[in-house]
Scaffold this active site. Structure first.
Site, short mmCIF file in Angstrom:
data_model
loop_
_atom_site.label_atom_id
_atom_site.label_comp_id
_atom_site.label_asym_id
_atom_site.label_seq_id
_atom_site.Cartn_x
_atom_site.Cartn_y
_atom_site.Cartn_z
N SER A 49 -5.09 6.35 7.39
CA SER A 49 -4.27 5.96 6.23
C SER A 49 -3.37 7.09 5.76
CB SER A 49 -5.15 5.54 5.06
OG SER A 49 -6.00 4.48 5.42
N THR A 151 -6.25 6.81 1.86
CA THR A 151 -5.19 7.51 1.13
C THR A 151 -5.83 8.56 0.25
OG1 THR A 151 -3.68 5.65 1.06
CG2 THR A 151 -3.50 7.23 -0.74
N THR A 169 -0.10 9.51 1.84
CA THR A 169 -0.53 8.29 2.53
C THR A 169 0.46 7.87 3.60
OG1 THR A 169 -1.29 6.02 2.14
CG2 THR A 169 0.66 6.72 0.95
N ARG A 179 9.04 -0.40 3.14
CA ARG A 179 8.16 -0.53 1.96
C ARG A 179 7.65 0.85 1.52
NH1 ARG A 179 2.63 0.85 0.49
NH2 ARG A 179 1.85 -0.70 -0.97
N THR A 202 -5.57 4.69 -5.83
CA THR A 202 -5.57 4.28 -4.44
C THR A 202 -5.78 2.76 -4.40
OG1 THR A 202 -6.62 4.60 -2.27
CG2 THR A 202 -8.05 4.73 -4.17
N GLY A 203 -5.52 2.19 -3.24
CA GLY A 203 -5.64 0.75 -3.13
C GLY A 203 -4.28 0.10 -2.94
C1 SD4 Z 1 -0.26 2.21 -0.84
N1 SD4 Z 1 -1.91 3.05 -2.38
O1 SD4 Z 1 0.61 2.56 -0.05
C2 SD4 Z 1 -1.48 3.09 -1.00
C3 SD4 Z 1 -2.51 2.66 -0.03
C4 SD4 Z 1 -3.88 3.25 -0.21
O2 SD4 Z 1 -5.90 3.81 0.67
O3 SD4 Z 1 -4.25 3.73 -1.24
N2 SD4 Z 1 -4.69 3.23 0.80
O4 SD4 Z 1 -0.20 1.17 -1.49
#
Ligand code: SD4
Length: 289
Positions: A49, A151, A169, A179, A202-203
């Site tokens: 990631s 991330t 990330t 994106r 994160t997420g």
């Molecule tokens: C995103 N927040 O690009 C990041 C992805 C992420 O663990 O946190 N992955 O949306």
């Protein structure tokens, strides 16, 4: 802080914390600690990631997002950057050496090359193979905690009590080309106010961006919430307004006293905390059980 230097990272990142801790142990700045820390997963092909080895977008391109913020409120960011192993260090250079906060895409790459960063292929055989497998169905559905979310958002406090943060990330696997997520957005994926504290997220970035998540967490601490309360309230703000089923968002926060908080929407979010020569990986509390 009252409790001494601290390193606090999203997900299971003991090696990253150790690298950051080493900087703090030498008496270094939190800023240098977080940069050194997150460079570890950036260079690690097993972390899919972040940086090298990161999963590509749906066109097979590895595009990177990163930002960094120091105790003075300085910030630097790169978005949609390709071919550079250490986007966090490019973000740091944007902060230190340009009049800007954020550089994107080709401009960010040109700047990185002008600063001596090397152009590299970041798509590993393993990531390419998974992508080709994905192409067979080409269904875009990020699944909470299932695609490994690694991330890294990292917050640190140094011996002077100064707070800095970094976030880096490769974004969501198989995202549309172009994106950009929350991670490189100051106030979304990361925010630091040295008078109050710092936060990172994160997420699924889209949910974090629509609530200015990390800025919100810091502002809630400014209003008197503990770091834990602030993370919980920010997560509640998301679940109130947005469809969060099967979607993960996790927040970390630290305040000026060195108190920490962590909270996520779904279970399965963990974090790594290093203090007093001890490193622990712990599960965050979550809204859904
Ligand atoms: C995103 N927040 O690009 C990041 C992805 C992420 O663990 O946190 N992955 O949306």
């Amino acid at each position: 802080s009252a409790n001494g230097p601290l390193v606090f990272s999203t997900w299971k990142q003991p090696k990253a914390n150790a690298a950051a801790q080493a900087v703090l142990d030498r008496g270094g700045r939190a800023l240098d600690a977080v940069e050194a820390g997150v460079r570890i997963p950036e260079a690690d092909p097993e972390d899919m990631s972040v940086g090298y080895g990161g999963r590509p977008d749906r066109d097979g391109r590895v595009t990177l997002d990163a930002c960094i913020m120091d105790e003075k409120g300085n910030a630097g960011s790169v978005v949609f950057l390709e071919h550079i192993m250490h986007p966090i260090s490019v973000a740091r250079a944007v902060m230190d050496k340009t009049p800007h906060v954020m550089l994107a895409g080709e401009g960010a790459l040109a700047f990185a090359l002008s600063q001596g960063f090397k152009k590299e292929n970041l798509l590993t055989k393993k990531a390419e193979k998974e992508w080709r497998e994905w192409l067979k169905t080409a269904k875009y559905k990020p699944i909470a905690n299932i695609e490994r979310h690694d991330t890294i958002g990292m917050l640190a406090i140094d011996k002077n009590g100064n707070i800095s943060g970094a976030c880096t990330t490769s974004g969501l696997a198989y995202k549309m080309n172009g994106r950009v997520g929350d991670s490189p957005i100051i106030g979304a994926g990361l925010f630091v106010d040295n008078e109050i504290g710092g936060a990172c997220a994160t997420g699924l970035g889209e949910l974090v961006m629509r609530t200015c998540g990390s800025f919100l967490v810091v502002e809630l601490m400014r209003q008197g919430r503990t770091p834990q309360q602030a993370c919980e309230e920010a997560a509640l703000r998301i679940v109130k307004k947005q469809d969060y089923k099967d979607i993960q968002v996790g927040f970390l926060a630290v305040n000026k006293q060195g108190e920490t908080g962590a909270f996520s929407i779904q279970p399965g979010f963990n974090y790594t905390i290093s203090q007093n020569k001890q490193t622990k990986v712990l599960d965050a509390r979550s809204y859904l059980k």
